[in-house]
Design an enzyme around this catalytic site. Structure first.
Site, PDB file in Angstrom:
ATOM      1  N   SER A 126      38.447  42.864  36.526  1.00  0.00           N
ATOM      2  CA  SER A 126      37.163  42.200  36.340  1.00  0.00           C
ATOM      3  C   SER A 126      36.574  41.804  37.683  1.00  0.00           C
ATOM      4  O   SER A 126      37.309  41.490  38.636  1.00  0.00           O
ATOM      5  CB  SER A 126      37.408  40.939  35.503  1.00  0.00           C
ATOM      6  OG  SER A 126      36.286  40.100  35.511  1.00  0.00           O
ATOM      7  N   TYR A 150      42.368  32.769  33.570  1.00  0.00           N
ATOM      8  CA  TYR A 150      42.032  34.138  33.141  1.00  0.00           C
ATOM      9  C   TYR A 150      41.901  35.050  34.369  1.00  0.00           C
ATOM     10  O   TYR A 150      42.545  36.102  34.462  1.00  0.00           O
ATOM     11  CB  TYR A 150      40.727  34.169  32.327  1.00  0.00           C
ATOM     12  CG  TYR A 150      40.201  35.577  32.185  1.00  0.00           C
ATOM     13  CD1 TYR A 150      40.848  36.493  31.357  1.00  0.00           C
ATOM     14  CD2 TYR A 150      39.101  36.014  32.929  1.00  0.00           C
ATOM     15  CE1 TYR A 150      40.404  37.809  31.273  1.00  0.00           C
ATOM     16  CE2 TYR A 150      38.656  37.325  32.847  1.00  0.00           C
ATOM     17  CZ  TYR A 150      39.301  38.214  32.010  1.00  0.00           C
ATOM     18  OH  TYR A 150      38.866  39.525  31.935  1.00  0.00           O
ATOM     19  N   LYS A 154      44.279  38.308  35.961  1.00  0.00           N
ATOM     20  CA  LYS A 154      43.827  39.649  36.360  1.00  0.00           C
ATOM     21  C   LYS A 154      44.237  39.926  37.810  1.00  0.00           C
ATOM     22  O   LYS A 154      44.701  41.016  38.150  1.00  0.00           O
ATOM     23  CB  LYS A 154      42.305  39.774  36.217  1.00  0.00           C
ATOM     24  CG  LYS A 154      41.825  39.771  34.786  1.00  0.00           C
ATOM     25  CD  LYS A 154      42.168  41.059  34.066  1.00  0.00           C
ATOM     26  CE  LYS A 154      41.881  41.000  32.591  1.00  0.00           C
ATOM     27  NZ  LYS A 154      42.458  42.116  31.838  1.00  0.00           N
TER      28      LYS A 154
HETATM   29  P1  NAD Z   1      38.476  42.395  23.323  1.00  0.00           P
HETATM   30  O1  NAD Z   1      39.097  41.073  23.070  1.00  0.00           O
HETATM   31  O2  NAD Z   1      37.377  42.838  22.451  1.00  0.00           O
HETATM   32  O3  NAD Z   1      39.594  43.532  23.318  1.00  0.00           O
HETATM   33  C1  NAD Z   1      40.922  43.290  23.731  1.00  0.00           C
HETATM   34  C2  NAD Z   1      41.843  43.848  22.661  1.00  0.00           C
HETATM   35  O4  NAD Z   1      43.201  43.601  23.039  1.00  0.00           O
HETATM   36  C3  NAD Z   1      41.652  43.180  21.286  1.00  0.00           C
HETATM   37  O5  NAD Z   1      41.483  44.185  20.310  1.00  0.00           O
HETATM   38  C4  NAD Z   1      42.929  42.384  21.064  1.00  0.00           C
HETATM   39  O6  NAD Z   1      43.285  42.313  19.699  1.00  0.00           O
HETATM   40  C5  NAD Z   1      43.930  43.177  21.899  1.00  0.00           C
HETATM   41  N1  NAD Z   1      45.065  42.393  22.395  1.00  0.00           N
HETATM   42  C6  NAD Z   1      45.050  41.194  23.034  1.00  0.00           C
HETATM   43  N2  NAD Z   1      46.290  40.820  23.340  1.00  0.00           N
HETATM   44  C7  NAD Z   1      47.131  41.805  22.918  1.00  0.00           C
HETATM   45  C8  NAD Z   1      48.526  41.987  22.942  1.00  0.00           C
HETATM   46  N3  NAD Z   1      49.334  41.063  23.460  1.00  0.00           N
HETATM   47  N4  NAD Z   1      49.056  43.112  22.418  1.00  0.00           N
HETATM   48  C9  NAD Z   1      48.246  44.058  21.865  1.00  0.00           C
HETATM   49  N5  NAD Z   1      46.902  43.933  21.800  1.00  0.00           N
HETATM   50  C10 NAD Z   1      46.353  42.816  22.320  1.00  0.00           C
HETATM   51  O7  NAD Z   1      38.016  42.413  24.856  1.00  0.00           O
HETATM   52  P2  NAD Z   1      37.132  43.462  25.644  1.00  0.00           P
HETATM   53  O8  NAD Z   1      35.857  42.817  25.992  1.00  0.00           O
HETATM   54  O9  NAD Z   1      37.130  44.765  24.957  1.00  0.00           O
HETATM   55  O10 NAD Z   1      37.964  43.549  26.990  1.00  0.00           O
HETATM   56  C11 NAD Z   1      38.935  44.553  27.215  1.00  0.00           C
HETATM   57  C12 NAD Z   1      39.624  44.288  28.543  1.00  0.00           C
HETATM   58  O11 NAD Z   1      38.663  44.266  29.584  1.00  0.00           O
HETATM   59  C13 NAD Z   1      40.337  42.929  28.602  1.00  0.00           C
HETATM   60  O12 NAD Z   1      41.541  43.104  29.324  1.00  0.00           O
HETATM   61  C14 NAD Z   1      39.377  42.058  29.383  1.00  0.00           C
HETATM   62  O13 NAD Z   1      40.034  41.043  30.080  1.00  0.00           O
HETATM   63  C15 NAD Z   1      38.764  43.066  30.323  1.00  0.00           C
HETATM   64  N6  NAD Z   1      37.418  42.676  30.779  1.00  0.00           N
HETATM   65  C16 NAD Z   1      36.463  42.367  29.858  1.00  0.00           C
HETATM   66  C17 NAD Z   1      35.200  41.979  30.292  1.00  0.00           C
HETATM   67  C18 NAD Z   1      34.132  41.564  29.312  1.00  0.00           C
HETATM   68  O14 NAD Z   1      33.219  40.865  29.696  1.00  0.00           O
HETATM   69  N7  NAD Z   1      34.210  41.975  28.047  1.00  0.00           N
HETATM   70  C19 NAD Z   1      34.919  41.948  31.657  1.00  0.00           C
HETATM   71  C20 NAD Z   1      35.911  42.306  32.562  1.00  0.00           C
HETATM   72  C21 NAD Z   1      37.158  42.670  32.109  1.00  0.00           C
HETATM   73  C1  WQD Z   2      26.336  35.266  32.613  1.00  0.00           C
HETATM   74  C2  WQD Z   2      25.231  34.322  33.091  1.00  0.00           C
HETATM   75  C3  WQD Z   2      25.797  31.989  32.894  1.00  0.00           C
HETATM   76  C4  WQD Z   2      25.983  31.864  28.534  1.00  0.00           C
HETATM   77  C5  WQD Z   2      32.240  36.199  32.342  1.00  0.00           C
HETATM   78  C6  WQD Z   2      33.634  36.036  32.877  1.00  0.00           C
HETATM   79  C7  WQD Z   2      34.036  37.258  33.639  1.00  0.00           C
HETATM   80  C8  WQD Z   2      33.826  38.533  32.820  1.00  0.00           C
HETATM   81  C9  WQD Z   2      32.477  38.594  32.205  1.00  0.00           C
HETATM   82  C10 WQD Z   2      35.879  39.113  31.751  1.00  0.00           C
HETATM   83  C11 WQD Z   2      25.755  33.134  33.912  1.00  0.00           C
HETATM   84  C12 WQD Z   2      24.646  32.336  31.982  1.00  0.00           C
HETATM   85  C13 WQD Z   2      25.844  32.296  29.840  1.00  0.00           C
HETATM   86  C14 WQD Z   2      25.047  30.941  28.002  1.00  0.00           C
HETATM   87  C15 WQD Z   2      23.881  30.949  30.089  1.00  0.00           C
HETATM   88  N1  WQD Z   2      34.727  38.606  31.713  1.00  0.00           N
HETATM   89  N2  WQD Z   2      24.805  31.856  30.609  1.00  0.00           N
HETATM   90  N3  WQD Z   2      24.035  30.524  28.819  1.00  0.00           N
HETATM   91  O1  WQD Z   2      30.199  34.142  33.571  1.00  0.00           O
HETATM   92  O2  WQD Z   2      29.216  36.234  34.630  1.00  0.00           O
HETATM   93  O3  WQD Z   2      31.361  36.371  33.436  1.00  0.00           O
HETATM   94  O4  WQD Z   2      32.195  37.372  31.523  1.00  0.00           O
HETATM   95  O5  WQD Z   2      36.460  39.528  32.702  1.00  0.00           O
HETATM   96  O6  WQD Z   2      35.358  37.095  33.980  1.00  0.00           O
HETATM   97  O7  WQD Z   2      33.683  34.911  33.715  1.00  0.00           O
HETATM   98  O8  WQD Z   2      29.304  36.040  32.126  1.00  0.00           O
HETATM   99  O9  WQD Z   2      27.896  36.189  30.119  1.00  0.00           O
HETATM  100  O10 WQD Z   2      29.319  34.116  30.473  1.00  0.00           O
HETATM  101  O11 WQD Z   2      27.338  34.506  31.941  1.00  0.00           O
HETATM  102  O12 WQD Z   2      22.967  30.538  30.788  1.00  0.00           O
HETATM  103  O13 WQD Z   2      25.143  30.508  26.849  1.00  0.00           O
HETATM  104  O14 WQD Z   2      24.614  33.746  31.932  1.00  0.00           O
HETATM  105  O15 WQD Z   2      25.633  30.731  33.471  1.00  0.00           O
HETATM  106  O16 WQD Z   2      24.808  32.873  34.896  1.00  0.00           O
HETATM  107  P1  WQD Z   2      29.981  35.590  33.535  1.00  0.00           P
HETATM  108  P2  WQD Z   2      28.489  35.201  31.063  1.00  0.00           P
END
Ligand code: NAD
Ligand code: WQD
Length: 342
Positions: A126, A150, A154
């Site tokens: 991330s 979190y 990562k």
């Molecule tokens: P999500 O929660 O929709 O998907 C994650 C999946 O992993 C889920 O289906 C959950 O049931 C499964 N899971 C969790 N723990 C598990 C375990 N111990 N064993 C087996 N399955 C398990 O999340 P997402 O948004 O699809 O994110 C996918 C990956 O990308 C995550 O690792 C997340 O940290 C990373 N990521 C997400 C974002 C975002 O904003 N969505 C941003 C950056 C990184």
């Molecule tokens: C985006 C912008 C908020 C909600 C997070 C995680 C990051 C990654 C992606 C997994 C910011 C603003 C948000 C609301 C708002 N996830 N906001 N009102 O914080 O960039 O990243 O998700 O890896 O690790 O930290 O994403 O969508 O929460 O926020 O004003 O109700 O929207 O302040 O500026 P962020 P976000």
């Protein structure tokens, strides 16, 4: 024969979209997910969209015995590892749960992979590992630091992958650092389905638009940005999915192992919170009432990627616009006001 990929967390938001893209690119997929943050319905919908019955195993990445059974039964080309917990606030309240799931779970998976000599790994990292960036756009060599469990989980996995690459030259450890994934499949059949009140901006906006939530709180309007609200690199989830296919294609083309390889997946463009609200209002035709509130603890002003490495190495580049992201989110949200729940 088609290459077979194990997709951990494949029932989740990014996983489901990536499974569709993998299938369309000719890969065989096996999903391994404990459904802790997803549902069988999501997998059913993927099956319907690609018209293939999905090989799904309900299991936890911390369960080595179950993983071994899966590796015994299938010969994998590689693993795409989405499984993990992702809510920043929850990680502050439950750090042990996050380290156990995200760090111990990943170590367990890597150990089983090593046993079966499967050494191609694509990891969901991330942009959060960059902390509060000193220089924009953020490239892959920028300093890394995290303040919440979190993000720390990562970053810890990234360090483990770096150590692993040094210890054994056979590993291919592509670490994709996602910026802000949003949007949904253009069919409207799959999308992001938060369990509770959304933490992230786009699902919050779409739930206000559909009338499930009354008003958006915009966290701060005094940042040094174009309009005072936070700036992020929003990327369409189908572009992100294509980035995973590009990473696997790249690994197929290599004649020697790539070691630890971090790559940003972003568009390279920043958009503000207000710009996203305006774009969503335009494509949905819905009013999005909002108010400005205090900054959210831990938030940064601006974050957007340098996407040059993904382009030069993987030949990948995001194609879809903010309007596309809003349009597809709105189609998913309005067709499924309660997500995957009936
Ligand atoms: P999500 O929660 O929709 O998907 C994650 C999946 O992993 C889920 O289906 C959950 O049931 C499964 N899971 C969790 N723990 C598990 C375990 N111990 N064993 C087996 N399955 C398990 O999340 P997402 O948004 O699809 O994110 C996918 C990956 O990308 C995550 O690792 C997340 O940290 C990373 N990521 C997400 C974002 C975002 O904003 N969505 C941003 C950056 C990184
Ligand atoms: C985006 C912008 C908020 C909600 C997070 C995680 C990051 C990654 C992606 C997994 C910011 C603003 C948000 C609301 C708002 N996830 N906001 N009102 O914080 O960039 O990243 O998700 O890896 O690790 O930290 O994403 O969508 O929460 O926020 O004003 O109700 O929207 O302040 O500026 P962020 P976000």
């Amino acid at each position: 024969m088609k290459n077979k990929i194990l997709v951990t967390g494949g029932a989740g938001y990014i996983g489901t979209h990536t499974c569709i893209a993998l299938h369309q690119a000719g890969y065989d997929i096996v999903i391994y997910d404990n459904l802790s943050n997803s549902s069988r319905e999501a997998i059913n919908r993927v099956s319907q969209l690609i018209d293939v019955s999905i090989d799904f195993i309900e299991g936890d990445i911390r369960d080595a015995k179950r993983l071994r059974e899966v590796f015994e039964a299938h010969q994998f080309f590689g693993v795409i590892h989405f499984a993990g917990l992702k809510a920043v606030g929850e990680s502050v309240a439950k750090p042990l749960m996050y380290y156990n799931n995200n760090v111990s779970g990943t170590i367990n998976l890597l150990e089983v992979m090593a046993e079966y000599k499967v050494k191609k790994f694509v990891f969901s990292s991330s942009a959060t590992v960059y902390g509060d960036p000193e220089v924009l756009p953020i490239d892959e060599n920028s300093p890394r630091s995290c303040t919440n469990p979190y993000g720390q989980s990562k970053l810890t996995v990234e360090h483990i992958l770096e150590n692993l690459a040094v210890s054994d030259n056979d590993w291919n450890l592509i670490t994709l650092r996602y910026f802000n994934p949003v949007g949904a499949h253009p069919s409207g059949q799959i999308g992001e389905d938060p369990n509770d009140i959304p933490n992230n901006l786009m699902p919050y906006i779409s739930q206000v638009a559909v009338g499930k939530l009354a008003k958006l709180n915009i966290f701060g309007n005094d940042y040094p940005t174009v309009d005072g609200t936070g700036v992020r690199d929003f990327i369409h989830v189908t572009d992100l999915a294509a980035g995973h296919v590009a990473a696997l294609n790249y690994l197929e083309d290599q004649t020697s192992a790539v070691g630890f390889l971090p790559i940003n997946l972003g568009t390279g463009k920043g958009s503000s919170v207000l710009e996203l609200v305006t774009a969503f209002t335009k494509v949905s035709g819905q009013k999005i009432p909002y108010q400005f509130t205090d900054r959210r603890a831990g938030d940064i002003a601006s974050c957007y990627a340098s996407a040059d490495k993904a382009q030069s190495l993987l030949g990948w580049q995001a194609k879809l616009s903010i309007a596309d992201m809003c349009e597809d989110t709105w189609r998913w949200q309005s067709m499924n006001p309660n997500g995957y729940k009936a």
